[in-house]
Design an enzyme around this catalytic site. Structure first.
Site, PDB file in Angstrom:
ATOM      1  N   ASP A 279       0.871  -1.174   0.000  1.00 22.85           N
ATOM      2  CA  ASP A 279       0.000   0.000   0.000  1.00 22.85           C
ATOM      3  C   ASP A 279       0.916   1.235   0.000  1.00 22.85           C
ATOM      4  OD1 ASP A 279       0.892   0.385   2.603  1.00 22.85           O
ATOM      5  OD2 ASP A 279      -1.100   0.420   3.525  1.00 22.85           O
TER       6      ASP A 279
ATOM      7  N   THR B 141       3.067  -0.904   8.640  1.00 23.92           N
ATOM      8  CA  THR B 141       3.564  -1.757   9.724  1.00 23.92           C
ATOM      9  C   THR B 141       3.856  -3.179   9.273  1.00 23.92           C
ATOM     10  OG1 THR B 141       1.297  -2.381  10.242  1.00 23.92           O
ATOM     11  CG2 THR B 141       2.217  -0.495  11.456  1.00 23.92           C
TER      12      THR B 141
ATOM     13  N   HIS C  62      11.169 -23.351   9.420  1.00 20.46           N
ATOM     14  CA  HIS C  62      10.192 -24.015  10.285  1.00 20.46           C
ATOM     15  C   HIS C  62       8.765 -23.947   9.751  1.00 20.46           C
ATOM     16  CE1 HIS C  62      12.805 -23.699  14.205  1.00 20.46           C
ATOM     17  NE2 HIS C  62      13.524 -24.031  13.135  1.00 20.46           N
TER      18      HIS C  62
ATOM     19  N   ARG D 236       8.838 -32.934  11.906  1.00 18.92           N
ATOM     20  CA  ARG D 236       8.073 -32.207  12.938  1.00 18.92           C
ATOM     21  C   ARG D 236       7.521 -30.895  12.402  1.00 18.92           C
ATOM     22  NH1 ARG D 236      13.307 -30.771  14.022  1.00 18.92           N
ATOM     23  NH2 ARG D 236      13.743 -28.725  14.915  1.00 18.92           N
TER      24      ARG D 236
HETATM   25  C1  RB5 Z   1      -1.760   3.082   6.418  1.00 18.63           C
HETATM   26  O1  RB5 Z   1      -1.754   4.328   7.050  1.00 18.63           O
HETATM   27  C2  RB5 Z   1      -1.456   1.979   7.412  1.00 18.63           C
HETATM   28  O2  RB5 Z   1      -2.544   1.799   8.267  1.00 18.63           O
HETATM   29  C3  RB5 Z   1      -1.119   0.692   6.697  1.00 18.63           C
HETATM   30  O3  RB5 Z   1      -0.042   0.901   5.848  1.00 18.63           O
HETATM   31  C4  RB5 Z   1      -0.736  -0.482   7.568  1.00 18.63           C
HETATM   32  O4  RB5 Z   1       0.238  -0.128   8.499  1.00 18.63           O
HETATM   33  C5  RB5 Z   1      -1.842  -1.229   8.162  1.00 18.63           C
HETATM   34  O5  RB5 Z   1      -1.662  -2.226   8.883  1.00 18.63           O
END
Ligand code: RB5
Length: 143
Positions: free
Chosen positions: A8, A67, A98, A133
């Site tokens: 994104d 994130t 794993h 495993r």
């Molecule tokens: C976008 O602002 C942000 O929410 C997205 O890139 C991401 O981190 C969502 O999990």
């Protein structure tokens, strides 16, 4: 090796660096977007990438959002996908050995480009251990 890659807006800049790196390494990839830094919705990118990997059109996927969390949560809803959110090389190696992870997720606002490219290399260059495993545990995820 063929890679499906997507991000994104939060991962757009890092995706550019990763694609440049894949090109330098001679690794084939398809960019599933986004194609500029305008705000967009990570599921719109994560789902096509995850389906393409689950359908075995690509060997691995790389997904990047701000994130890495939203994009990995979404990818992991698709049957057959094991998306691993990694911010370090130890986890990238371990999840291939794993978990036989088939999608690497990263946070463009979490890891810098230098570390991110090392994580990509570690993930792509580490084979699944094929140990009984680990196969047993992976099979328990979906059954
Ligand atoms: C976008 O602002 C942000 O929410 C997205 O890139 C991401 O981190 C969502 O999990």
């Amino acid at each position: 090796m063929k890679i499906a890659i997507g991000s994104d807006h939060g991962g757009f800049e890092l995706k550019q660096a990763v694609m440049e790196h894949l090109t330098e390494r001679g690794i084939e990839f398809k960019d599933f977007g986004c194609y500029d830094s305008k705000s967009c919705d990570y599921p719109d990118i994560a789902k096509p990438v995850a389906h393409a990997v689950a359908d075995k059109e690509y060997d691995f996927g790389i997904l990047i959002c701000g994130t890495g969390i939203g994009i990995s949560i979404t990818a992991n809803k698709i049957k057959g996908i094991r998306a691993a959110l990694c911010s370090d090389c130890f986890s990238a190696e371990a999840t291939r050995l794993h978990n036989d992870a088939n999608i690497l997720a990263m946070g463009g606002r979490v890891v810098g480009p230098g570390l991110a490219l090392k994580i990509v290399d570690t993930f792509l260059d580490t084979p699944f251990s094929n140990e009984e495993r680990h196969i047993r545990r992976i099979n328990k995820i979906e059954r």
